[in-house]
Motif scaffolding. Structure first.
Motif, short mmCIF file in Angstrom:
data_model
loop_
_atom_site.label_atom_id
_atom_site.label_comp_id
_atom_site.label_asym_id
_atom_site.label_seq_id
_atom_site.Cartn_x
_atom_site.Cartn_y
_atom_site.Cartn_z
N ARG A 72 -1.61 12.25 -0.21
CA ARG A 72 -2.97 11.83 0.14
C ARG A 72 -3.74 12.94 0.84
N ASP A 73 -3.13 13.63 1.80
CA ASP A 73 -3.86 14.66 2.54
C ASP A 73 -4.27 15.82 1.64
N GLU A 86 -11.10 6.40 -3.35
CA GLU A 86 -10.54 5.30 -4.12
C GLU A 86 -10.88 5.44 -5.59
N GLU A 142 -0.12 4.20 1.08
CA GLU A 142 -0.46 4.84 2.34
C GLU A 142 -0.60 6.36 2.23
N ASP A 143 0.51 7.06 1.96
CA ASP A 143 0.52 8.52 2.06
C ASP A 143 0.33 9.26 0.75
N SER A 180 -4.51 3.99 -5.82
CA SER A 180 -4.99 4.75 -4.66
C SER A 180 -4.15 4.39 -3.44
N CYS A 207 0.85 -1.20 0.00
CA CYS A 207 0.00 0.00 0.00
C CYS A 207 0.88 1.24 0.00
N GLN A 215 -4.63 3.43 -0.31
CA GLN A 215 -4.92 2.31 0.58
C GLN A 215 -5.03 0.97 -0.14
N ARG A 216 -4.77 0.95 -1.47
CA ARG A 216 -4.98 -0.26 -2.24
C ARG A 216 -3.65 -0.93 -2.57
N GLN A 239 -15.64 7.89 3.56
CA GLN A 239 -14.81 6.71 3.35
C GLN A 239 -13.60 7.12 2.53
N PRO A 240 -12.52 6.35 2.56
CA PRO A 240 -11.31 6.74 1.82
C PRO A 240 -11.60 6.94 0.33
N GLU A 246 -7.21 14.54 -0.63
CA GLU A 246 -8.46 14.44 0.12
C GLU A 246 -9.00 15.83 0.47
#
Length: 341
Positions: free
Chosen positions: A140-141, A160, A85-86, A118, A83, A120-121, A157-158, A144
């Motif tokens: 990621r931040d 994706e 992650e960031d 993405s 993943c 988290q994938r 939700q995250p 989002e």
């Protein structure tokens, strides 16, 4: 599940993109992994053909929360990042091919189809020998936060994205046009640090443009909400600036000039154009100027009118970039337009 596509209408640039931003070049697998991890994340890197040697190269430029790069491993390798992650990672081969696997989904990536990983994938990657690619890394931040601003509410939700991005669709080509424009702008700057250090607002606009384009062009789990919530009627200040650009495209306009005429901040003006016109004020200005050049060439005469003079008159100082943008927009070169005039 296997994703495929047909050939897009664009081709790799004649000159190496982002060549003025070299990050590393190595024939050592461990060094390639360590240096790559500085841009991406810790990962496993395995040379699959024992009879070949790795020839890894990367060029990379960061603009706030977005990083744009070009890289190759020069050999058949396996990459296991797990993943991310960031950050999110968009990968677009310019030559060769990659195979990306995530669960039961397999994407054969080439110039016909990009991949969007993405944060988290988990996924793994097979990078074929002779493959070179552009990539976009988005924190990621930051991603989002931009999505939240477009939605007007917190993410439940995250975020994706769909894993494959066909580049022969209207949306895929729109994404690539935006990316190639940004790469061309970076390549045209004498000092790459100028944008981020001296012009932080410009870097912020580049960041917002690319993230907004990704949110619009690539399907994700909030796409329907973004489309449903988007008003269809543009506010008065957007229309006011559009009229102002039409009347004053021959003037040396800046984003500050346009915002002052609209009576709003540069940030609000940029956001208004992105939300209601899916572009930026300065890209709209460039579009108008391209159209004016075309009108002049169609009305001109070979031997009296020249492409160079008309391009310069309308503010296009880099003829190579101008010609490429003109051909993408009108499907023919400026000289072909002039010959038809």
């Amino acid at each position: 599940m296997l994703a495929t596509g047909t050939a897009p209408e664009f081709a790799p640039p004649a000159d190496p993109a982002l060549a003025r931003f070299p990050l590393f070049e190595t024939r050592d697998v461990d060094e390639a992994r360590v240096r790559g991890a500085q841009v991406f994340c810790d990962h496993k890197l395995q040379l699959l053909d024992r009879h070949s040697s790795i020839d890894a190269r990367m060029c990379f430029k960061r603009l706030r929360g977005v990083g744009i790069g070009r890289m190759t491993y020069g050999a058949h390798v396996a990459v296991e990042p797990g993943c991310l992650e960031d950050f999110l990672l968009v990968q677009m081969p310019l030559s060769g091919a990659e195979i990306l696997r995530s669960g039961d989904i397999v994407v054969n990536s080439s110039r016909r189809i990009a991949t969007v990983a993405s944060p988290q994938r988990p996924f793994s990657l097979r990078h074929e020998a002779g493959t070179e690619k552009l990539f976009v890394r988005i924190d990621r931040d930051v991603l989002e936060r931009h999505c939240l601003q477009h939605l007007g509410h917190a993410l439940r939700q995250p975020l994706e994205f769909r894993l494959d991005m066909p580049l022969d669709t209207a949306a895929g080509q729109q994404w690539m046009r935006a990316l190639r424009w940004l790469v061309a702008e970076l390549d045209s700057v004498a000092d790459g640090e100028v944008i981020t250090s001296r012009y932080p607002l410009l870097a912020a606009q580049f960041e917002q443009m690319l993230i907004s384009m990704l949110l619009v062009c690539q399907p994700h789990n909030y796409s329907e909400q973004l489309q449903a919530d988007a008003p269809s009627i543009a506010p008065a200040f957007v229309k006011r600036v559009e009229r102002y650009i039409e009347d004053n495209a021959h003037e040396p306009l800046t984003i500050v000039d346009l915002a002052a005429h609209a009576g709003v901040s540069s940030r609000s003006l940029f956001a208004g154009f992105k939300r209601y016109r899916d572009t930026t004020p300065m890209l709209h200005l460039r579009e108008v100027r391209l159209r004016r050049v075309r009108e002049a060439l169609l009305e001109g005469r070979p031997g009296q009118t020249t492409v160079t003079s008309e391009a310069m008159r309308w503010g296009f100082s880099h003829l190579g970039h101008f010609t490429a943008a003109y051909k993408r927009r009108f499907g023919e070169s400026p000289s072909e337009t002039l010959a038809r005039g």
